[in-house]
Design a protein around this motif. Structure first.
Motif, mmCIF file in Angstrom:
data_model
loop_
_atom_site.group_PDB
_atom_site.id
_atom_site.type_symbol
_atom_site.label_atom_id
_atom_site.label_comp_id
_atom_site.label_asym_id
_atom_site.label_seq_id
_atom_site.Cartn_x
_atom_site.Cartn_y
_atom_site.Cartn_z
ATOM 1 N N PRO B 93 0.810 -1.216 0.000
ATOM 2 C CA PRO B 93 0.000 0.000 0.000
ATOM 3 C C PRO B 93 0.844 1.268 0.000
ATOM 4 O O PRO B 93 0.524 2.235 -0.704
ATOM 5 C CB PRO B 93 -0.829 -0.094 1.286
ATOM 6 C CG PRO B 93 -0.462 -1.347 1.948
ATOM 7 C CD PRO B 93 0.407 -2.147 1.066
ATOM 8 N N LEU B 94 1.950 1.250 0.734
ATOM 9 C CA LEU B 94 2.803 2.442 0.766
ATOM 10 C C LEU B 94 3.379 2.752 -0.612
ATOM 11 O O LEU B 94 3.431 3.907 -1.042
ATOM 12 C CB LEU B 94 3.948 2.230 1.747
ATOM 13 C CG LEU B 94 3.867 2.992 3.054
ATOM 14 C CD1 LEU B 94 5.062 2.673 3.916
ATOM 15 C CD2 LEU B 94 3.804 4.494 2.801
ATOM 16 N N THR B 95 3.795 1.695 -1.304
ATOM 17 C CA THR B 95 4.340 1.881 -2.652
ATOM 18 C C THR B 95 3.281 2.520 -3.548
ATOM 19 O O THR B 95 3.565 3.462 -4.302
ATOM 20 C CB THR B 95 4.775 0.524 -3.246
ATOM 21 O OG1 THR B 95 5.644 -0.115 -2.314
ATOM 22 C CG2 THR B 95 5.492 0.699 -4.560
ATOM 23 N N ALA B 96 2.046 2.007 -3.449
ATOM 24 C CA ALA B 96 0.961 2.553 -4.264
ATOM 25 C C ALA B 96 0.665 4.003 -3.896
ATOM 26 O O ALA B 96 0.488 4.861 -4.771
ATOM 27 C CB ALA B 96 -0.290 1.698 -4.099
ATOM 28 N N MET B 98 2.690 6.181 -2.561
ATOM 29 C CA MET B 98 3.776 7.064 -2.989
ATOM 30 C C MET B 98 3.684 7.358 -4.484
ATOM 31 O O MET B 98 3.934 8.486 -4.916
ATOM 32 C CB MET B 98 5.128 6.449 -2.634
ATOM 33 C CG MET B 98 5.474 6.619 -1.159
ATOM 34 S SD MET B 98 6.785 5.538 -0.620
ATOM 35 C CE MET B 98 8.195 6.594 -0.790
ATOM 36 N N ALA B 99 3.301 6.330 -5.271
ATOM 37 C CA ALA B 99 3.156 6.555 -6.712
ATOM 38 C C ALA B 99 1.974 7.487 -6.990
ATOM 39 O O ALA B 99 2.063 8.411 -7.801
ATOM 40 C CB ALA B 99 2.973 5.219 -7.432
ATOM 41 N N GLY B 100 0.856 7.254 -6.284
ATOM 42 C CA GLY B 100 -0.317 8.102 -6.471
ATOM 43 C C GLY B 100 -0.016 9.549 -6.124
ATOM 44 O O GLY B 100 -0.389 10.481 -6.852
ATOM 45 N N ALA B 102 2.878 10.998 -6.172
ATOM 46 C CA ALA B 102 3.773 11.578 -7.176
ATOM 47 C C ALA B 102 2.955 12.062 -8.376
ATOM 48 O O ALA B 102 3.254 13.102 -8.960
ATOM 49 C CB ALA B 102 4.820 10.555 -7.610
#
Lengths: 239, 299
Positions: B93-96, B98-100, B102
């Motif tokens: 979830p954190l990866t998602a 962070m991408a969102g 950005a």
């Protein structure tokens, strides 16, 4: 590869990631294809031959590691960046050993991923194995034996600490690339240190001493003030 | 009750009791025996009996301690396993996110987005610390001879630059008759541990406070003390400061994940050392790290 819009295959079983990251990568100038597992990824690679693959490790049906191994076994040298999940150092070592061009630990800054992709694309030599997939690398007087995790300098074995070895391995498999200290910490140590970058500087000093490399007039490892380090000598695969 | 599992020690007593009762029955002959012996022999027998009893008591006690110890170790292992699962589940979830984020920040900037971004960074620091903790259990440590004075200088300099000029930070190390010895350690980990301790001291003190880093050795151990004139820790919280994610009353409003000292303890333990804490409210806190000079193998 088209210079303007490189074709990128994003492989992750987590929809939240592939959607958000996919959108970001498109914005960054890539044409993005998506797959939810390793088998599907292999199909797409065959049919649409993308320029670069960004792939998760833990996935259903076929995981990223298996897919990568199969690609390399078929002598397909398409650049692959693995998104590693488990914080264990073994998984990082595995990523390089299986022939991934680079890897990032989740969670990561998406800008860093774009920087990694660009660097990998720049380095990629179509149809030829990447340095990261070779077992023996040569640069000047250095021979890096990745299977035995040994380094020879002028044909003498160098005694390096495991960290210094891993650092040299990362730098030599990513030559001509400015690697920031933060990136080295993440890639080699697997940790971010609040204390940051001194750990890297200490190991670089150890490497330079072992290689007899002068920091002011480096043959191998160059310091780029404010940016990081770069392995400047040419690296070739030793057959 | 743990003692219940030793019920079988009562079997001889039960047998004796049964036989005794049967013999008191009127129809059964119950002869009288007199036992005569030298006082010397009796004293020897008495000594032997007492020693046996004593040995038994010690045996039982050590057994109980061992049971306690395993239970505690198991609890610690469970906690670590839970934390590493948590870390694992947070990563995707954190990866998602962070991408969102950005994506969003590329379109427009706002104070809300900025604050969300800083919270996400906080979360990822927490995840990174969780990973370190679970990593520490499994990863091989990179042992080498470490120059402690040099390492302490590094910790000290970094602390100076973090603390600014408004706190007095001093470092004292022995020079005579000899400087601190080299010790076997993973330099990066030891740096992290000592830095965390000093960083805590900086975080919890106010401008004008004093922080002292002191090192000494006694031939078999090196001891590093970090003392501060901060607010101190209430006695009822002292036991818990090493527990993962614990944050005391005084920690409210101070940035941190509650994993710093847990990491310190895990690192020092992997070096076969000990770390302890003393504190008095309104006076300050003293953390002491002791590390064996001859190292893990102990020659």
């Amino acid at each position: 590869m088209s210079e303007l819009q490189p074709k990128l295959l994003l492989v992750d079983d987590d929809l939240a990631i592939s959607e958000n990251l996919g959108a970001f990568l498109e914005r960054a100038g890539f044409t993005v294809l998506k797959a939810g597992d390793g088998r599907r990824a292999l199909e797409i690679i065959q049919r649409q031959s993308p320029d670069v693959v960004v792939m998760d490790v833990l996935m259903p049906v076929m995981d990223g590691r298996q897919a990568l191994r199969q690609l390399r076994a078929e002598e397909n040298w398409i650049p692959v960046i693995l998104l590693t999940q488990i914080g264990e150092s073994t998984e990082r070592a595995m990523a390089l050993e299986e022939g991934a061009d680079d890897y990032l630990n989740k969670p990561f800054d998406p800008h860093e991923l774009v920087a990694r992709i660009r660097a990998v694309l720049r380095r990629a030599r179509r149809g030829q194995p990447p340095l990261a997939a070779a077992w023996k690398l040569v640069s000047g007087q250095i021979i890096l034996d990745r299977r035995g995790k040994r380094v020879y300098f002028d044909e003498e074995t160098l005694n390096l600490t495991p960290k210094a070895y891993a650092l040299l391995e990362y730098l030599m498999t990513h030559p001509d690339e400015i690697v920031s200290r933060e990136r080295l910490l993440d890639a080699v140590w697997g940790w971010e240190y609040p204390t940051g970058t001194r750990a890297v500087d200490t190991r670089i000093a150890e490497l330079r001493a072992a290689l007899g490399d002068d920091a002011n007039q480096p043959t191998y490892i160059e310091t780029l003030p404010g940016q990081g380090y770069s392995f400047r000598a040419e690296v070739t695969v030793l057959a | 009750m743990k003692l219940l599992k030793y019920w079988y020690v009562l079997i001889p007593f039960a047998l004796g009791l049964t036989a005794g009762f049967i013999l008191t029955y009127p129809s059964v002959s119950n002869p009288v025996y007199y036992l005569r012996a030298d006082l010397g022999i009796l004293l020897i027998l008495l000594g032997l009996a007492l020693s046996t009893v004593l040995a038994l008591v010690i045996l039982v006690r050590s057994q109980l301690e061992a049971i306690d110890q395993t239970a505690r170790e198991e609890a610690a292992r469970d906690r670590r396993r839970f934390l590493s699962l948590l870390d694992h589940e947070l990563k995707n979830p954190l990866t998602a996110i962070m991408a969102g984020l950005a994506n969003l920040t590329a379109d427009h900037q706002s104070a809300t987005l900025e604050s969300v971004e800083s919270q996400v960074q906080r979360l990822s620091r927490l995840v990174a610390d969780l990973r370190k903790l679970s990593d520490l259990e499994t990863r091989p440590i990179d042992m080498g001879m470490v120059n402690l004075p040099e390492l302490l200088e590094d910790v000290y300099e970094l602390s100076l630059s973090r603390a600014g000029a408004d706190r007095s930070i001093t470092l004292s190390m022995p020079q005579a008759p000899w400087p601190l010895p080299e010790l076997p350690a993973d330099r990066d980990l030891l740096f992290l541990a000592l830095h965390n301790i000093v960083d805590n001291a900086i975080k919890f003190t106010q401008p004008g406070d004093t922080i002292e880093i002191r090192a000494s050795e006694d031939g078999s151990q090196v001891r590093v003390e970090v003392a501060d004139t901060g607010p101190g820790i209430p006695p009822e919280e002292l036991d818990q400061v090493w527990t993962e994610l614990f944050r005391g009353q005084g920690a409210r409003g101070v940035p941190g994940s509650g994993l710093g000292l847990a990491l310190v303890q895990a690192i020092i333990r992997r070096h076969n050392g000990t770390v302890s804490i003393r504190s008095q409210l309104d006076k300050g806190t003293l953390i002491t790290v002791s590390l064996p000079v001859r190292g893990v193998t102990g020659s």
